[in-house]
Each structure stands twice: as C-alpha cells, then as structure tokens.
Write a protein that holds these residues in place. Structure first.
Motif, mmCIF file in Angstrom:
data_model
loop_
_atom_site.group_PDB
_atom_site.id
_atom_site.type_symbol
_atom_site.label_atom_id
_atom_site.label_comp_id
_atom_site.label_asym_id
_atom_site.label_seq_id
_atom_site.Cartn_x
_atom_site.Cartn_y
_atom_site.Cartn_z
ATOM 1 N N UNK A 1 -33.423 -25.584 15.094
ATOM 2 C CA UNK A 1 -33.022 -24.997 16.379
ATOM 3 C C UNK A 1 -31.702 -25.598 16.854
ATOM 4 N N UNK A 2 -31.594 -26.902 16.785
ATOM 5 C CA UNK A 2 -30.400 -27.593 17.261
ATOM 6 C C UNK A 2 -29.205 -27.342 16.353
ATOM 7 N N UNK A 3 -29.403 -27.530 15.067
ATOM 8 C CA UNK A 3 -28.299 -27.418 14.110
ATOM 9 C C UNK A 3 -27.768 -25.985 14.043
ATOM 10 N N UNK B 1 -32.097 -30.946 7.256
ATOM 11 C CA UNK B 1 -32.959 -32.028 6.769
ATOM 12 C C UNK B 1 -32.537 -33.357 7.383
ATOM 13 N N UNK B 2 -31.243 -33.612 7.424
ATOM 14 C CA UNK B 2 -30.744 -34.866 8.007
ATOM 15 C C UNK B 2 -31.106 -34.957 9.493
ATOM 16 N N UNK B 3 -30.934 -33.864 10.208
ATOM 17 C CA UNK B 3 -31.265 -33.861 11.640
ATOM 18 C C UNK B 3 -32.755 -34.065 11.874
ATOM 19 N N UNK B 4 -33.578 -33.574 10.937
ATOM 20 C CA UNK B 4 -35.029 -33.737 11.046
ATOM 21 C C UNK B 4 -35.493 -35.091 10.521
ATOM 22 N N UNK B 5 -34.560 -35.838 9.946
ATOM 23 C CA UNK B 5 -34.850 -37.140 9.338
ATOM 24 C C UNK B 5 -35.873 -37.034 8.221
ATOM 25 N N UNK C 1 -38.214 -32.623 0.908
ATOM 26 C CA UNK C 1 -39.294 -32.429 1.884
ATOM 27 C C UNK C 1 -39.104 -31.096 2.599
ATOM 28 N N UNK C 2 -37.880 -30.827 3.024
ATOM 29 C CA UNK C 2 -37.606 -29.552 3.686
ATOM 30 C C UNK C 2 -38.007 -28.393 2.760
ATOM 31 N N UNK C 3 -37.671 -28.495 1.490
ATOM 32 C CA UNK C 3 -37.990 -27.422 0.535
ATOM 33 C C UNK C 3 -39.490 -27.303 0.255
ATOM 34 N N UNK C 4 -40.239 -28.366 0.440
ATOM 35 C CA UNK C 4 -41.700 -28.248 0.295
ATOM 36 C C UNK C 4 -42.276 -27.373 1.401
ATOM 37 N N UNK D 1 -28.077 -23.551 16.181
ATOM 38 C CA UNK D 1 -27.494 -23.094 17.449
ATOM 39 C C UNK D 1 -26.021 -23.497 17.524
ATOM 40 N N UNK D 2 -25.690 -24.647 16.918
ATOM 41 C CA UNK D 2 -24.302 -25.114 16.906
ATOM 42 C C UNK D 2 -23.494 -24.523 15.764
ATOM 43 N N UNK D 3 -24.140 -24.321 14.619
ATOM 44 C CA UNK D 3 -23.437 -23.828 13.432
ATOM 45 C C UNK D 3 -24.392 -22.941 12.634
ATOM 46 N N UNK D 4 -24.251 -21.655 12.796
ATOM 47 C CA UNK D 4 -25.191 -20.712 12.172
ATOM 48 C C UNK D 4 -25.146 -20.730 10.646
ATOM 49 N N UNK D 5 -24.103 -21.297 10.070
ATOM 50 C CA UNK D 5 -24.001 -21.355 8.611
ATOM 51 C C UNK D 5 -24.254 -22.763 8.075
ATOM 52 N N UNK D 6 -24.794 -23.629 8.905
ATOM 53 C CA UNK D 6 -25.041 -25.011 8.478
ATOM 54 C C UNK D 6 -25.926 -25.035 7.234
ATOM 55 N N UNK D 7 -25.622 -25.928 6.299
ATOM 56 C CA UNK D 7 -26.457 -26.039 5.104
ATOM 57 C C UNK D 7 -27.811 -26.672 5.430
ATOM 58 N N UNK D 8 -28.766 -26.403 4.567
ATOM 59 C CA UNK D 8 -30.101 -26.968 4.759
ATOM 60 C C UNK D 8 -30.073 -28.494 4.773
ATOM 61 N N UNK D 9 -29.120 -29.088 4.066
ATOM 62 C CA UNK D 9 -29.023 -30.554 4.063
ATOM 63 C C UNK D 9 -28.740 -31.091 5.469
ATOM 64 N N UNK D 10 -27.977 -30.354 6.278
ATOM 65 C CA UNK D 10 -27.722 -30.780 7.661
ATOM 66 C C UNK D 10 -29.011 -30.720 8.485
#
Length: 190
Positions: A24-26, A39-43, A48-51, A28-37
């Motif tokens: 939601x946060x990432x 995952x990093x924001x979710x710590x 894990x994100x891909x699971x 909202x700021x950057x609609x094309x943000x990669x999944x790695x961003x």
C-alpha cells in the motif's frame, strides 16, 4: 467473489498483512516499484514475498481486495447512517482520505481494471455513500446516473493529490471537498 481471502491470524497472517501494508505504501508512491522494494518495506525477503504472492499480479489482486476491505470498514466505522447527512458525509470523506492515494492506484491499476470479476466486486461496498449523496444532492436532472458518486471519488482523488503534492492539511482538503460537493466550485454570473 471467489478470490476473497480474509487475512488469517498467527505469524502467517501477520506476514501477509505486513506485505500488503508495505505494498500500500510503496505502490502509492511509485506504481512501478519492484517487488524487492515491497519486500524490503515489509521487512521480509523476496523469497518470502513470493511464497505469499508468486507473481506481481497475485499481489496486486490481493492488495485490491485488502484496500476494498479497509475502505468498507472505514465507511462502516464512520457511521454514515448516524446524525445529520452532511456531518455523516464529512466523516466518510475524512475516513476515505485517511486511506490515501492507494485507493486511486487500486481502481486504476491495469491488472485490476482488466479483470471484470474483480472490478465488479470492487465496485460494491460504497452503496451507503451513494445513498448519502442522494440525500444531500442538488444535482440537476440532466446529470447522468451515478454522477454524484463519481464526483465524490474524483474529489477524493484531488484531495489525495493536494495532500501529497502541495502539503495541504487534511482539514482544508476535507473542507474543500465538502464545499465542492455541497456548493459546487464555479459560480455563474447572472
């Protein structure tokens, strides 16, 4: 809708919610943000994100359902059926502004808009807003069906932008939305 999945409890549920909240946060700021961003924001790690969400499309669909649920919960908590209609409408405007620009992202994201079943599901839940608007509406008979509802959501979008881009305080945004809804924005000279 068959895809609706409530967030489960325990560690698995907390991790899933952390990923969705980060998205939601990432996004909202950057609609094309990669999944790695995200995952990093979710710590969490990317694996894990891909699971939880094997593909980006899975995350976006889950995010859309999550935001829809948050929006409906916020509407209910604003108690739109209580008190004078204008006061109730103001509470609903405030609660929807609190969700931020992720609402706009979800409803304009091509992954969401290209899925007719998901789009139809997301187009539910705000019936109470439409009801409230019809109570206070002075819309001309020439307005298309559903016009007040569309204007409501467009004004929220403008509010998200004013807050993010201009730093306009929330109370001023709410005042502007309410004035636009109840008085219009252009006065004609007679």
């Amino acid at each position: 809708m068959s895809e609706v999945v409530s967030i489960e409890g325990g560690p698995r549920g907390r991790t899933r919610k952390a990923i969705l909240d980060a998205a939601m946060t990432v996004l909202a700021d950057n609609s094309t943000a990669p999944l790695s961003d995200i995952a990093a924001a979710a710590e969490v790690g990317r694996s894990t994100l891909h699971r939880y969400f094997p593909e980006r499309v899975d995350l976006i669909r889950a995010l859309a359902l999550h935001v829809h649920e948050l929006s409906n919960t916020a509407i209910a908590e604003a108690e739109p059926e209580c008190g004078p209609p204008l006061a109730a409408l103001r509470r609903v405007v405030e609660c929807q502004l609190d969700l931020g620009p992720i609402v706009l992202y979800v409803y304009t994201e091509p992954i969401v808009t290209s899925d007719p079943e998901l789009s139809a599901f997301l187009d539910t839940g705000d019936e109470v807003i439409a009801e409230m608007l019809s109570k206070v509406s002075t819309q001309a008979a020439t307005a298309p069906p559903g016009w007040a509802r569309r204007v409501f959501w467009a004004l929220l979008h403008a509010g998200y932008q004013a807050g993010k881009e201009d730093g306009t305080p929330k109370h001023r945004i709410v005042d502007a939305i309410m004035a636009s809804l109840t008085e219009g924005t252009i006065r004609s000279e007679a």
